[in-house]
Write an enzyme that holds these catalytic residues in place. Sequence first.
Site, PDB file in Angstrom:
ATOM      1  N   ASP A  19     -31.244  31.420  20.198  1.00 10.41           N
ATOM      2  CA  ASP A  19     -29.887  31.517  21.065  1.00 10.41           C
ATOM      3  C   ASP A  19     -29.009  32.658  20.851  1.00 10.41           C
ATOM      4  O   ASP A  19     -29.011  32.886  19.791  1.00 10.41           O
ATOM      5  CB  ASP A  19     -29.311  30.039  21.212  1.00 10.41           C
ATOM      6  CG  ASP A  19     -28.410  30.031  22.330  1.00 10.41           C
ATOM      7  OD1 ASP A  19     -28.866  30.583  23.479  1.00 10.41           O
ATOM      8  OD2 ASP A  19     -27.483  29.093  22.203  1.00 10.41           O
ATOM      9  N   ASN A  21     -28.865  35.442  22.763  1.00 11.38           N
ATOM     10  CA  ASN A  21     -29.144  36.948  23.359  1.00 11.38           C
ATOM     11  C   ASN A  21     -28.106  37.648  24.366  1.00 11.38           C
ATOM     12  O   ASN A  21     -27.743  38.706  23.939  1.00 11.38           O
ATOM     13  CB  ASN A  21     -30.502  36.695  23.976  1.00 11.38           C
ATOM     14  CG  ASN A  21     -31.782  36.367  23.091  1.00 11.38           C
ATOM     15  OD1 ASN A  21     -31.660  36.290  21.926  1.00 11.38           O
ATOM     16  ND2 ASN A  21     -32.859  36.319  23.555  1.00 11.38           N
ATOM     17  N   ARG A  23     -24.771  36.768  24.359  1.00 13.56           N
ATOM     18  CA  ARG A  23     -23.682  37.101  23.882  1.00 13.56           C
ATOM     19  C   ARG A  23     -23.781  38.285  22.957  1.00 13.56           C
ATOM     20  O   ARG A  23     -23.064  39.095  22.630  1.00 13.56           O
ATOM     21  CB  ARG A  23     -23.156  36.211  23.058  1.00 13.56           C
ATOM     22  CG  ARG A  23     -22.570  34.877  23.849  1.00 13.56           C
ATOM     23  CD  ARG A  23     -22.649  33.568  23.065  1.00 13.56           C
ATOM     24  NE  ARG A  23     -23.780  32.820  23.104  1.00 13.56           N
ATOM     25  CZ  ARG A  23     -24.019  31.708  22.342  1.00 13.56           C
ATOM     26  NH1 ARG A  23     -22.959  31.309  21.555  1.00 13.56           N
ATOM     27  NH2 ARG A  23     -25.055  31.200  22.550  1.00 13.56           N
ATOM     28  N   HIS A  37     -32.154  40.107  25.639  1.00 10.84           N
ATOM     29  CA  HIS A  37     -33.442  39.520  25.520  1.00 10.84           C
ATOM     30  C   HIS A  37     -34.490  40.487  24.718  1.00 10.84           C
ATOM     31  O   HIS A  37     -35.207  40.253  24.253  1.00 10.84           O
ATOM     32  CB  HIS A  37     -34.086  39.054  26.661  1.00 10.84           C
ATOM     33  CG  HIS A  37     -33.312  37.958  27.429  1.00 10.84           C
ATOM     34  ND1 HIS A  37     -32.993  36.938  26.556  1.00 10.84           N
ATOM     35  CD2 HIS A  37     -32.746  37.822  28.903  1.00 10.84           C
ATOM     36  CE1 HIS A  37     -31.806  36.310  27.500  1.00 10.84           C
ATOM     37  NE2 HIS A  37     -32.064  36.834  28.594  1.00 10.84           N
ATOM     38  N   SER A  65     -36.485  27.332  28.695  1.00  3.82           N
ATOM     39  CA  SER A  65     -36.315  25.939  28.906  1.00  3.82           C
ATOM     40  C   SER A  65     -36.419  25.738  30.665  1.00  3.82           C
ATOM     41  O   SER A  65     -36.403  26.509  31.386  1.00  3.82           O
ATOM     42  CB  SER A  65     -34.947  25.479  28.552  1.00  3.82           C
ATOM     43  OG  SER A  65     -33.945  25.947  29.487  1.00  3.82           O
ATOM     44  N   LEU A 131     -50.995  30.957  10.373  1.00  6.30           N
ATOM     45  CA  LEU A 131     -49.930  30.288  11.159  1.00  6.30           C
ATOM     46  C   LEU A 131     -50.160  30.198  12.917  1.00  6.30           C
ATOM     47  O   LEU A 131     -50.889  30.985  13.241  1.00  6.30           O
ATOM     48  CB  LEU A 131     -48.797  31.311  11.079  1.00  6.30           C
ATOM     49  CG  LEU A 131     -47.521  31.189  11.803  1.00  6.30           C
ATOM     50  CD1 LEU A 131     -46.875  29.639  11.340  1.00  6.30           C
ATOM     51  CD2 LEU A 131     -46.470  32.170  11.883  1.00  6.30           C
ATOM     52  N   ARG A 188     -31.231  26.641  14.971  1.00  6.30           N
ATOM     53  CA  ARG A 188     -30.628  27.073  15.736  1.00  6.30           C
ATOM     54  C   ARG A 188     -29.621  28.327  15.498  1.00  6.30           C
ATOM     55  O   ARG A 188     -28.994  28.231  14.442  1.00  6.30           O
ATOM     56  CB  ARG A 188     -29.864  26.003  16.619  1.00  6.30           C
ATOM     57  CG  ARG A 188     -29.193  26.607  17.838  1.00  6.30           C
ATOM     58  CD  ARG A 188     -28.720  25.519  18.954  1.00  6.30           C
ATOM     59  NE  ARG A 188     -28.452  26.188  20.201  1.00  6.30           N
ATOM     60  CZ  ARG A 188     -28.451  25.655  21.338  1.00  6.30           C
ATOM     61  NH1 ARG A 188     -28.603  24.384  21.453  1.00  6.30           N
ATOM     62  NH2 ARG A 188     -28.000  26.136  22.376  1.00  6.30           N
ATOM     63  N   ARG A 194     -26.306  21.712  19.471  1.00  2.00           N
ATOM     64  CA  ARG A 194     -26.942  21.119  20.323  1.00  2.00           C
ATOM     65  C   ARG A 194     -28.413  21.026  20.362  1.00  2.00           C
ATOM     66  O   ARG A 194     -28.846  22.093  19.948  1.00  2.00           O
ATOM     67  CB  ARG A 194     -26.460  20.939  21.814  1.00  2.00           C
ATOM     68  CG  ARG A 194     -26.352  22.212  22.291  1.00  2.00           C
ATOM     69  CD  ARG A 194     -25.703  22.186  23.771  1.00  2.00           C
ATOM     70  NE  ARG A 194     -25.498  23.492  24.434  1.00  2.00           N
ATOM     71  CZ  ARG A 194     -24.248  24.170  24.547  1.00  2.00           C
ATOM     72  NH1 ARG A 194     -23.102  23.348  24.016  1.00  2.00           N
ATOM     73  NH2 ARG A 194     -24.126  25.463  25.128  1.00  2.00           N
ATOM     74  N   SER A 196     -30.230  21.110  23.437  1.00  4.87           N
ATOM     75  CA  SER A 196     -30.447  21.615  24.642  1.00  4.87           C
ATOM     76  C   SER A 196     -31.808  21.273  25.161  1.00  4.87           C
ATOM     77  O   SER A 196     -32.678  21.931  25.667  1.00  4.87           O
ATOM     78  CB  SER A 196     -30.447  23.117  24.383  1.00  4.87           C
ATOM     79  OG  SER A 196     -29.109  23.531  24.107  1.00  4.87           O
ATOM     80  N   GLU A 207     -34.879  18.200  10.091  1.00  4.93           N
ATOM     81  CA  GLU A 207     -33.569  18.434   9.346  1.00  4.93           C
ATOM     82  C   GLU A 207     -32.974  19.614  10.082  1.00  4.93           C
ATOM     83  O   GLU A 207     -33.925  20.602  10.607  1.00  4.93           O
ATOM     84  CB  GLU A 207     -33.900  18.976   8.060  1.00  4.93           C
ATOM     85  CG  GLU A 207     -34.179  18.101   7.122  1.00  4.93           C
ATOM     86  CD  GLU A 207     -33.236  16.971   6.657  1.00  4.93           C
ATOM     87  OE1 GLU A 207     -32.080  17.230   6.737  1.00  4.93           O
ATOM     88  OE2 GLU A 207     -33.667  15.796   6.712  1.00  4.93           O
TER      89      GLU A 207
END
Length: 249
Positions: A19, A21, A23, A37, A65, A131, A188, A194, A196, A207
Amino acid sequence: MKEQLDRNNLPKHIAVIMDGNGRWAKQKGFTDRIFGHRNALKAVKDVIEGCGELGVKYLTLYAFSTENWNRPKAEVDGLMNLLVKTIKEEVPTMHKNNVRLDTIGDTSALPDYSRRELLSAIEDTKNNTGLTVILALSYSGKWDIVNAAKKLAQQVKEGSIGLDDINESVFELSLDTKGIPNPDLMIRTGGDHRISNFMLWQLAYAELYIFEDLFWPDFRREHLHIAIGDYQARERRFGRTSEQIKKSI
Ligand code: IPE
Ligand code: IPE
Ligand code: MG
């Protein structure tokens, strides 16, 4: 920091809410959020490499999302284009690093060209054994749970399972994350405390680590190491007492 991490206590699955991008772009004086972005890709590459070199097995990136469809059309289109371009460009690097791509979310909601590119990259990388990077696209936790409930209801209706056969493990098998262990650590960026509508079921005992003053485009593997270091200093009790946990190890 990396050298101080305990290789025997790594989170097996890390989930990230990437989160900040917009701002980040604004802070740099740009009015177009897409600029943020576009500059997020470096962070994406770095976190993938960072997880790969440590031996983390699963990395889920919340990229878009269900609610993000409500953003201005130009931003949504820009994000979809960026997605296709990035996936196309990154497939060779994924192979080089033995990375397998996967996705969770409602792929049927994606534009055709994005879905095609995504599915072809998933197919291309399916035999890689390092991975697993899971892109959460058009994803929300509520969507995932409702979708699972529907699948189970259908099976009960058809008689392939009984109502009493449904329990937590059976339910998990109907979630979009079937076969993927639940995240141990959720990171985050951007300072908001939050979830979201991210992996609501799967994050039950994750965690949480929030970067207060860091927007996603500035995230690098050093930040990953900080979050994992913090994770390793915590006691995960899963509802038990501290004494019980100490006795069992
Ligand atoms: C996260 O950055 C990326 C997506 C949600 C696609 P944002 O675009 O939410 O940026 P902020 O939070 O508005 O700064
Ligand atoms: C969460 O960020 C979704 C992604 C990072 C893809 P948002 O920017 O959409 O979250 P809210 O609206 O601030 O909760
Ligand atoms: Mg945001």
